[in-house]
Design a protein around this motif. Structure first.
Motif, PDB file in Angstrom:
ATOM      1  N   LEU A 234       0.865  -1.173   0.000  1.00 45.93           N
ATOM      2  CA  LEU A 234       0.000   0.000   0.000  1.00 45.93           C
ATOM      3  C   LEU A 234       0.900   1.221   0.000  1.00 45.93           C
ATOM      4  O   LEU A 234       1.768   1.368   0.866  1.00 45.93           O
ATOM      5  N   VAL A 235       0.716   2.102  -0.978  1.00 43.63           N
ATOM      6  CA  VAL A 235       1.600   3.247  -1.162  1.00 43.63           C
ATOM      7  C   VAL A 235       0.809   4.540  -1.084  1.00 43.63           C
ATOM      8  O   VAL A 235      -0.228   4.692  -1.735  1.00 43.63           O
ATOM      9  N   ARG A 236       1.310   5.471  -0.289  1.00 45.36           N
ATOM     10  CA  ARG A 236       0.777   6.836  -0.240  1.00 45.36           C
ATOM     11  C   ARG A 236       1.481   7.631  -1.331  1.00 45.36           C
ATOM     12  O   ARG A 236       2.698   7.783  -1.331  1.00 45.36           O
ATOM     13  N   ILE A 237       0.732   8.110  -2.324  1.00 43.43           N
ATOM     14  CA  ILE A 237       1.319   8.811  -3.452  1.00 43.43           C
ATOM     15  C   ILE A 237       1.740  10.227  -3.023  1.00 43.43           C
ATOM     16  O   ILE A 237       0.971  10.967  -2.411  1.00 43.43           O
ATOM     17  N   LEU A 238       2.976  10.583  -3.386  1.00 37.52           N
ATOM     18  CA  LEU A 238       3.528  11.893  -3.052  1.00 37.52           C
ATOM     19  C   LEU A 238       3.607  12.821  -4.262  1.00 37.52           C
ATOM     20  O   LEU A 238       3.551  14.042  -4.116  1.00 37.52           O
ATOM     21  N   GLY A 239       3.771  12.249  -5.433  1.00 40.93           N
ATOM     22  CA  GLY A 239       3.872  13.065  -6.631  1.00 40.93           C
ATOM     23  C   GLY A 239       3.553  12.251  -7.866  1.00 40.93           C
ATOM     24  O   GLY A 239       3.843  11.055  -7.915  1.00 40.93           O
ATOM     25  N   VAL A 240       2.941  12.893  -8.864  1.00 39.08           N
ATOM     26  CA  VAL A 240       2.570  12.225 -10.112  1.00 39.08           C
ATOM     27  C   VAL A 240       2.915  13.141 -11.280  1.00 39.08           C
ATOM     28  O   VAL A 240       2.516  14.308 -11.297  1.00 39.08           O
TER      29      VAL A 240
END
Length: 346
Positions: free
Chosen positions: A47-53
């Motif tokens: 499970l990953v918390r997105i920081l930038g896209v």
């Protein structure tokens, strides 16, 4: 897997819903704040918390309808960096708190192409945000641990958000076989052209660069390229990142006999090259599609870790997720690659 099928179990951050940039059934692109949070990671998942896209032309094509989305609502985004929050059973090499880059293209790793090291040719390849499953332009995602790459110590989010597109450029440079000191030209100084310049510099090549927009050429020069008018270059290696057949048509007048053209940009129009030119000039033309797992992602992470490339230098200032629809509608509005900074919930 649809957005709704991801589940609604809170990931321990005190949140009940999450944000996401989606293409809706009416074709509109909207930022929703009511998407369900993912469930707990399953076997082999994180499970990953997105920081930038990062935002790219593929996202814009899906958002505009020029390219069909598989279903609606469709969650966009395939260039992401994040922080691991939880790991599922059987996961090794990743732990909560790790800063990671997500690889969105998921080959099966069992077919003949994959076993030969050509995972980009996998006929069963899945693709987050583009072909088969929801993307990364959101707060939380579940992703296979096999396709999560731990960041080198001290790496910046701004550099890591560029790893996926930089891996496309790194694969093209690798597949070309170019070596230090060779003569090369990069056609086009958009994002792919600029990443190609950085990757070529990392292997000891100072490329020429052409583009119809002077501000793009200026960016390439700051990355170590040499500017040259479109009609005045000579080189043994050509990297075509434009996707414009007219650009490739002009290659024949400038490439060395026995030269090699690596094509990265895509178009449905016929190439402006005849078999007579190809044969008599003894040219090699190679199509370079995405990258091969895990070598190209690993190579870019290593280059970033050693300071050999700084792809974050090509980014615009990070934008809010609420700015995504406007950015996707005018992706080429100004120089630099746009990206969303999701480190703030607000």
């Amino acid at each position: 897997m649809s957005i709704a099928e991801r589940g609604t179990v809170a990931p321990g951050a005190g949140l009940r819903t999450m944000r996401g940039v989606v293409v809706e059934a009416d074709g509109g692109v909207r930022v929703r704040h009511d998407l369900p949070l993912p469930g707990d990671p399953g076997i082999g998942q994180v499970l990953v918390r997105i920081l930038g896209v990062g935002l790219c032309g593929t996202d814009a094509a899906l958002a505009s309808g020029r390219r069909a989305v598989p279903t609606t609502p469709w969650l966009l985004g395939h260039e992401a960096v994040g922080e691991v929050r939880r790991v599922g059973p059987g996961v090794r090499g990743a732990a909560a708190g790790d800063l990671v880059v997500l690889e969105p293209n998921l080959p099966d790793l069992t077919c003949a192409a994959c076993e030969a090291g050509h995972t980009s040719r996998c006929a069963h390849r899945r693709s987050s945000g583009v072909l088969t499953q929801p993307g990364f332009m959101t707060d939380m995602v579940l992703h296979p641990a096999e396709f999560v790459h731990r960041a080198p110590a001290g790496a910046r989010v701004e550099d890591l958000v560029c790893v996926e597109p930089a891996s496309v450029a790194a694969a093209a440079v690798r597949r070309s076989g170019i070596t230090a000191g060779a003569s090369a030209v990069v056609l086009g100084a958009g994002a792919q052209g600029l990443f190609a310049v950085q990757c070529l510099r990392a292997v000891g090549v100072r490329p020429l660069v052409t583009d119809i927009r002077p501000e793009r050429v200026d960016l390439a020069v700051r990355q170590g390229a040499q500017p040259v008018p479109a009609s005045e270059w000579q080189a043994a290696y050509v990297f075509d990142t434009t996707g414009a057949p007219a650009a490739l048509a002009g290659v024949i007048d400038h490439i060395a006999v026995g030269g090699k053209v690596t094509v990265v940009g895509e178009s449905s129009a016929p190439l402006g090259l005849t078999s007579l030119q190809l044969v008599q000039r003894q040219l090699t033309v190679v199509g370079s599609f995405i990258y091969d797992h895990p070598r190209d992602f690993a190579a870019v992470m290593d280059l970033i870790g050693r300071g050999a490339i700084r792809p974050g230098e090509l980014l615009r200032p990070g934008a809010s997720i609420d700015d995504a629809p406007a950015l996707l509608a005018d992706l080429q509005g100004r120089p630099g690659k746009p990206w969303l900074d999701l480190r703030s919930r607000g």
